[in-house]
Design an enzyme around this catalytic site. Structure first.
Site, PDB file in Angstrom:
ATOM      1  N   GLY A 255       1.134  -1.091  -0.105  1.00 20.83           N
ATOM      2  CA  GLY A 255      -0.122  -0.160  -0.039  1.00 20.83           C
ATOM      3  C   GLY A 255       0.839   1.226  -0.236  1.00 20.83           C
ATOM      4  O   GLY A 255       0.394   2.185   0.354  1.00 20.83           O
TER       5      GLY A 255
ATOM      6  N   GLY B 112       2.418   3.031  -2.574  1.00 20.14           N
ATOM      7  CA  GLY B 112       2.459   3.870  -3.650  1.00 20.14           C
ATOM      8  C   GLY B 112       3.436   3.408  -4.699  1.00 20.14           C
ATOM      9  O   GLY B 112       3.943   4.383  -5.819  1.00 20.14           O
TER      10      GLY B 112
ATOM     11  N   SER C 144       1.569  -4.415  -5.686  1.00 17.84           N
ATOM     12  CA  SER C 144       0.455  -5.169  -5.935  1.00 17.84           C
ATOM     13  C   SER C 144       0.677  -5.612  -7.644  1.00 17.84           C
ATOM     14  O   SER C 144       0.505  -6.673  -8.002  1.00 17.84           O
ATOM     15  CB  SER C 144      -1.079  -5.100  -5.720  1.00 17.84           C
TER      16      SER C 144
ATOM     17  N   ALA D 100       3.519  -5.583  -9.266  1.00 15.47           N
ATOM     18  CA  ALA D 100       4.776  -6.163  -9.405  1.00 15.47           C
ATOM     19  C   ALA D 100       4.543  -7.475  -9.154  1.00 15.47           C
ATOM     20  O   ALA D 100       5.014  -8.306  -9.838  1.00 15.47           O
ATOM     21  CB  ALA D 100       5.979  -5.603  -8.661  1.00 15.47           C
TER      22      ALA D 100
ATOM     23  N   ASP E 191       0.559   1.081 -13.486  1.00 16.09           N
ATOM     24  CA  ASP E 191       1.263   0.150 -12.674  1.00 16.09           C
ATOM     25  C   ASP E 191       1.779  -1.033 -13.319  1.00 16.09           C
ATOM     26  O   ASP E 191       3.175  -1.358 -12.977  1.00 16.09           O
ATOM     27  CB  ASP E 191       0.634   0.067 -11.329  1.00 16.09           C
TER      28      ASP E 191
HETATM   29  C1  MEV Z   1      -1.713   4.442  -8.688  1.00 13.09           C
HETATM   30  O1  MEV Z   1      -0.087   4.153  -8.871  1.00 13.09           O
HETATM   31  C2  MEV Z   1      -1.480   5.467  -9.922  1.00 13.09           C
HETATM   32  C3  MEV Z   1      -3.193   6.199  -9.927  1.00 13.09           C
HETATM   33  O2  MEV Z   1      -3.221   6.891 -10.877  1.00 13.09           O
HETATM   34  C4  MEV Z   1      -4.350   4.794 -10.193  1.00 13.09           C
HETATM   35  C5  MEV Z   1      -4.096   4.355 -11.802  1.00 13.09           C
HETATM   36  O3  MEV Z   1      -3.473   4.891 -12.600  1.00 13.09           O
HETATM   37  O4  MEV Z   1      -4.483   3.383 -12.012  1.00 13.09           O
HETATM   38  C6  MEV Z   1      -3.653   6.847  -8.799  1.00 13.09           C
END
Ligand code: MEV
Length: 316
Positions: free
Chosen positions: A93, A95, A99, A101, A141
């Site tokens: 969680g 940032g 998850s 990766a 991500d």
């Molecule tokens: C999360 O790492 C990035 C966000 O923009 C969500 C997304 O793009 O799926 C907050």
């Protein structure tokens, strides 16, 4: 059949998080810290997943985890039911794409049981995994986890590797507070519903910042890039996704010589990044040390990471 393995990068978003969910471009990069998975055909034919290590590196639990694993495996139809063990070196969680990766590493390991899944299958499998936890992820991500390097990303067109004049170096600061991507994306959606004028101005502003940042990166203008990151942080704060911890990490980094600083990813906790005034690994150590020291004195952990161009990565 012997066991297979898969690895994936963590990620930082240099500019454009949240806006990217609405189709706006963003700039992201893979970082070396990431996740590893090992798979073998399940002897009893029943697929299973164990997340090892003390940290699960993972936002979901219990049923959600089983659902996500099933959704991932369903996207790899040629692979046998697999027994998988996976581990993330990223804070859960936090940032930094833990998850995603894990999803990419697991998809690679399971896909390898059937001779190796092509990259679009790996992304589809990891995307299915992510949707269980995050609802409406943009895909940035999982793309960073799979691709590494530095790239521009849109939902419509996916990733385009960015031409980089030279590597970049960041300090990554950890608030130690976990937050949920699904909840943070939902809170921005709620704000945009209530205040459409904020939606329009913010998305326009971030689009311009990202366009200029791509130009700054290709020109090697790290001072300009740092300023654009600071401006992006102001717009993110206007979406209420920044926190006192994140502002403190950014302020301390700027006071100690960072060229720019902002939250990275969903916010609400998680991590901040600070761009270093450095042109080599050796310079990055010198420029980053005072920032890491100030963060530690204030109770935050942090580390230095390079951002390499996709070309440099593929050259080895
Ligand atoms: C999360 O790492 C990035 C966000 O923009 C969500 C997304 O793009 O799926 C907050």
């Amino acid at each position: 059949m012997t066991a297979t393995s898969g690895a994936a990068c963590g990620k930082v978003i240099l500019l454009g998080e949240h806006a990217v969910v609405y189709g706006v471009p963003a700039i992201a990069a893979g970082i070396t810290r990431g996740a590893l998975a090992e798979a073998e055909p399940a002897p009893d034919g029943r697929a299973s997943l164990v997340l090892g290590g003390s940290e699960h590196g993972f936002e979901g639990a219990g049923d959600e985890l089983a659902q996500a694993f099933a959704a991932l495996c369903a996207e790899l139809p040629g692979a046998p039911p697999a027994r998988v063990r996976a581990e993330s070196a990223l804070p859960p969680g936090g940032g930094l794409g833990s998850s995603a990766a894990l999803g990419v590493a697991i998809a690679r390991a399971v896909g390898a049981l059937a001779g190796g899944a092509p990259s679009d299958r790996v992304l589809a499998a990891a995307g299915a995994w992510e949707r269980v936890f995050h609802g409406n992820p943009s895909g940035i991500d999982t793309t960073a986890a799979a691709l590494g390097g530095c790239f521009r990303y849109t939902r419509a067109d996916g990733a385009a590797p960015l031409e980089m004049r030279s590597d970049l170096w960041l300090c990554v600061g950890l608030t130690g507070v976990a937050s949920s991507t699904k909840a943070m994306v939902a809170s921005v959606a709620h704000l945009f519903e209530r205040k459409p004028e904020i939606k329009d101005s913010t998305l326009q502003g971030i689009t311009a910042l990202v366009q200029n940042a791509a130009l700054a990166i290709s020109a090697g203008d790290i001072v300009g890039l740092g300023r654009l990151m600071d401006l992006n942080q102001m717009l993110l704060a206007g979406l209420f996704v920044s926190t006192e911890d994140l502002e403190r990490l950014c302020d301390l980094a700027r006071q100690r010589g960072a060229l720019g600083a902002k939250l990275t990813g969903k916010g609400g906790g998680g991590a901040a990044i600070a761009l270093l005034d450095a042109h080599s690994d050796a310079e990055a150590g010198g420029a980053g040390a005072p920032i890491i020291e100030a963060w530690r004195a204030a109770g935050y952990d942090g580390f230095i990471t390079p951002i390499r161009s996709a070309r440099a990565l593929h050259a080895g």
